[in-house]
Design a protein around this motif. Structure first.
Motif, PDB file in Angstrom:
ATOM      1  N   VAL A 228       0.840  -1.208   0.000  1.00 28.18           N
ATOM      2  CA  VAL A 228       0.000   0.000   0.000  1.00 28.18           C
ATOM      3  C   VAL A 228       0.869   1.250   0.000  1.00 28.18           C
ATOM      4  CG1 VAL A 228      -1.648   1.327   1.379  1.00 28.18           C
ATOM      5  CG2 VAL A 228      -1.980  -1.125   1.061  1.00 28.18           C
ATOM      6  N   VAL A 229       1.909   1.260   0.814  1.00 22.92           N
ATOM      7  CA  VAL A 229       2.821   2.412   0.856  1.00 22.92           C
ATOM      8  C   VAL A 229       3.430   2.655  -0.517  1.00 22.92           C
ATOM      9  CG1 VAL A 229       5.056   3.181   1.731  1.00 22.92           C
ATOM     10  CG2 VAL A 229       3.338   2.294   3.314  1.00 22.92           C
ATOM     11  N   ALA A 230       3.915   1.595  -1.154  1.00 21.73           N
ATOM     12  CA  ALA A 230       4.529   1.753  -2.475  1.00 21.73           C
ATOM     13  C   ALA A 230       3.510   2.233  -3.506  1.00 21.73           C
ATOM     14  CB  ALA A 230       5.155   0.429  -2.914  1.00 21.73           C
ATOM     15  N   LEU A 231       2.300   1.694  -3.469  1.00 16.51           N
ATOM     16  CA  LEU A 231       1.268   2.106  -4.422  1.00 16.51           C
ATOM     17  C   LEU A 231       0.924   3.584  -4.265  1.00 16.51           C
ATOM     18  CD1 LEU A 231      -1.167  -0.950  -4.271  1.00 16.51           C
ATOM     19  CD2 LEU A 231       0.086  -0.175  -6.285  1.00 16.51           C
ATOM     20  N   VAL A 232       0.702   4.019  -3.033  1.00 17.07           N
ATOM     21  CA  VAL A 232       0.307   5.407  -2.785  1.00 17.07           C
ATOM     22  C   VAL A 232       1.411   6.363  -3.218  1.00 17.07           C
ATOM     23  CG1 VAL A 232      -0.194   7.085  -0.976  1.00 17.07           C
ATOM     24  CG2 VAL A 232      -1.308   4.863  -0.947  1.00 17.07           C
ATOM     25  N   HIS A 233       2.632   6.086  -2.832  1.00 17.09           N
ATOM     26  CA  HIS A 233       3.732   7.009  -3.152  1.00 17.09           C
ATOM     27  C   HIS A 233       4.041   7.012  -4.642  1.00 17.09           C
ATOM     28  CE1 HIS A 233       5.163   8.473   0.793  1.00 17.09           C
ATOM     29  NE2 HIS A 233       4.597   7.375   1.247  1.00 17.09           N
ATOM     30  N   CYS A 234       3.979   5.858  -5.291  1.00 15.63           N
ATOM     31  CA  CYS A 234       4.212   5.831  -6.732  1.00 15.63           C
ATOM     32  C   CYS A 234       3.115   6.590  -7.477  1.00 15.63           C
ATOM     33  CB  CYS A 234       4.285   4.388  -7.229  1.00 15.63           C
ATOM     34  SG  CYS A 234       5.771   3.499  -6.741  1.00 15.63           S
ATOM     35  N   ALA A 235       1.867   6.477  -7.022  1.00 18.50           N
ATOM     36  CA  ALA A 235       0.767   7.176  -7.687  1.00 18.50           C
ATOM     37  C   ALA A 235       0.932   8.681  -7.586  1.00 18.50           C
ATOM     38  CB  ALA A 235      -0.567   6.746  -7.072  1.00 18.50           C
ATOM     39  N   TYR A 236       1.284   9.181  -6.405  1.00 17.44           N
ATOM     40  CA  TYR A 236       1.472  10.623  -6.263  1.00 17.44           C
ATOM     41  C   TYR A 236       2.644  11.115  -7.100  1.00 17.44           C
ATOM     42  CZ  TYR A 236      -2.048  11.599  -2.692  1.00 17.44           C
ATOM     43  OH  TYR A 236      -3.232  11.803  -2.030  1.00 17.44           O
ATOM     44  N   GLY A 237       3.681  10.318  -7.199  1.00 17.83           N
ATOM     45  CA  GLY A 237       4.795  10.709  -8.057  1.00 17.83           C
ATOM     46  C   GLY A 237       4.421  10.679  -9.528  1.00 17.83           C
ATOM     47  N   TYR A 238       3.621   9.676  -9.922  1.00 15.31           N
ATOM     48  CA  TYR A 238       3.246   9.516 -11.327  1.00 15.31           C
ATOM     49  C   TYR A 238       2.390  10.678 -11.812  1.00 15.31           C
ATOM     50  CZ  TYR A 238       1.950   6.864 -15.515  1.00 15.31           C
ATOM     51  OH  TYR A 238       1.763   6.444 -16.812  1.00 15.31           O
ATOM     52  N   TYR A 239       1.552  11.213 -10.930  1.00 14.43           N
ATOM     53  CA  TYR A 239       0.659  12.309 -11.317  1.00 14.43           C
ATOM     54  C   TYR A 239       1.141  13.667 -10.792  1.00 14.43           C
ATOM     55  CZ  TYR A 239      -2.618   8.683 -12.723  1.00 14.43           C
ATOM     56  OH  TYR A 239      -3.210   7.610 -13.343  1.00 14.43           O
ATOM     57  N   ALA A 240       2.405  13.760 -10.422  1.00 12.12           N
ATOM     58  CA  ALA A 240       2.947  15.030  -9.922  1.00 12.12           C
ATOM     59  C   ALA A 240       2.978  16.065 -11.040  1.00 12.12           C
ATOM     60  CB  ALA A 240       4.351  14.818  -9.362  1.00 12.12           C
ATOM     61  N   SER A 241       2.854  17.321 -10.651  1.00 14.79           N
ATOM     62  CA  SER A 241       2.914  18.426 -11.616  1.00 14.79           C
ATOM     63  C   SER A 241       3.347  19.685 -10.883  1.00 14.79           C
ATOM     64  CB  SER A 241       1.539  18.645 -12.275  1.00 14.79           C
ATOM     65  OG  SER A 241       0.570  18.978 -11.299  1.00 14.79           O
ATOM     66  N   GLY A 242       3.731  20.699 -11.654  1.00 15.80           N
ATOM     67  CA  GLY A 242       4.087  21.970 -11.042  1.00 15.80           C
ATOM     68  C   GLY A 242       5.557  22.128 -10.740  1.00 15.80           C
ATOM     69  N   GLY A 243       6.413  21.377 -11.403  1.00 19.32           N
ATOM     70  CA  GLY A 243       7.851  21.541 -11.214  1.00 19.32           C
ATOM     71  C   GLY A 243       8.345  20.919  -9.918  1.00 19.32           C
ATOM     72  N   PRO A 244       9.570  21.266  -9.522  1.00 20.43           N
ATOM     73  CA  PRO A 244      10.138  20.695  -8.286  1.00 20.43           C
ATOM     74  C   PRO A 244       9.279  20.950  -7.051  1.00 20.43           C
ATOM     75  CG  PRO A 244      11.834  21.801  -9.573  1.00 20.43           C
ATOM     76  CD  PRO A 244      10.539  22.116 -10.240  1.00 20.43           C
TER      77      PRO A 244
END
Length: 285
Positions: A228-244
């Protein structure tokens, strides 16, 4: 009232609806991502075996390491010691009020195994390894590397998320065992050495209350939490936007979401694995 004022008021009135709509869209994206990632795990194991091994090595010894710089193993060991120490103190004090301090070993075995160790490991994994996943994948998203993978016919979700989920589920096992051992030692230290309880009585009830089935279920909770931890963190990274700055915000949101999910799943899995009425077969209750 002018037309401009009417438009401003209309926008203000519709803002809660737009916020709710954006939240539903984001929820749909994440649920879809979770389903696609879980479904892609067999594909990732067969097609990206070398990358899976690379992620295991990265999680175990690399920059998001469980070991380097005191890493997650040191964090889990310290957190387990502190939490189990408080458990031992309050357990002994509470049982002392009713003259049943001999049962401290039983409560130590049940609480540490079923609840404390898996939750501590999952939170440490989210804080150390999960945020690294979000930062890595988020940096790839804002630099268009994920689009480049898709253009080269490399399936980005199995390659980036599926491999990391597998690595987290494998690497959590040894660190969970270390955290569980630390919690056992800490509680026994408090009850036996600091409070002067009988070591033989403590050990007798401890071994009577613990069972291989409890250890198996506890390890299963740790593995599910890691996924679950890996899924949640990967999802937020995959849909990240707005630069650094957006990647940093995504890492913070992912950590909050992961900790909340761990808390909810812990309750649900405890009821599912041990039932609404807990039982200790070794003690006949």
């Amino acid at each position: 009232m002018s037309l401009v004022d009417l438009r401003v008021r209309a926008r203000q009135a519709s803002r809660p609806l737009r916020t709710a709509g954006d939240g539903l869209v984001s929820l749909g994206q994440h649920v879809t991502f979770y389903v696609r990632t879980i479904a892609s795990i067999p594909f990732a194991l067969t097609k990206y075996r070398k990358h899976v091994l690379g992620q295991i090595s990265e999680v175990s010894f690399g920059t998001s390491s469980l070991l380097s710089g005191g890493g997650t193993i040191g964090i889990v060991f310290a957190m387990s010691l502190a939490a189990a120490m408080m458990l031992g103190v309050e357990t002994h004090r509470g049982l002392e009020l009713v003259g049943m301090t001999s049962l401290s070993g039983m409560l130590s075995a049940v609480a540490n195994t079923r609840e404390l160790a898996p939750v501590v490991v999952a939170i440490a994994l989210a804080a150390k390894v999960g945020t690294g996943f979000t930062a890595q994948i988020g940096a790839m998203r804002i630099s268009d590397e994920i689009d480049a993978l898709d253009s080269m016919a490399i399936r980005s979700i199995p390659f980036l998320a599926g491999t990391r989920v597998i690595a987290a589920m494998i690497c959590v096992i040894p660190i969970y065992m270390i955290g569980l051992l630390a919690s056992y030692l800490s509680t026994r230290l408090v009850v036996v050495f600091f409070n002067g309880a009988s070591a033989g009585t403590y050990d007798y009830f401890f071994h009577l209350a613990i069972s291989p089935q409890d250890l198996l279920y506890s390890g299963l909770k740790a593995v599910v939490f890691a996924a679950v931890v890996a899924l949640v963190h990967c999802a937020y990274g995959y849909y990240a936007s707005g630069g650094p700055a957006g990647v940093g915000q995504a890492a913070g949101r992912a950590l909050r979401t992961a900790i909340l999910a761990i808390g909810i799943l812990d309750v649900l899995m405890t009821f599912a694995l041990w039932g609404l009425v807990p039982q200790i077969p070794g003690m006949g209750v």
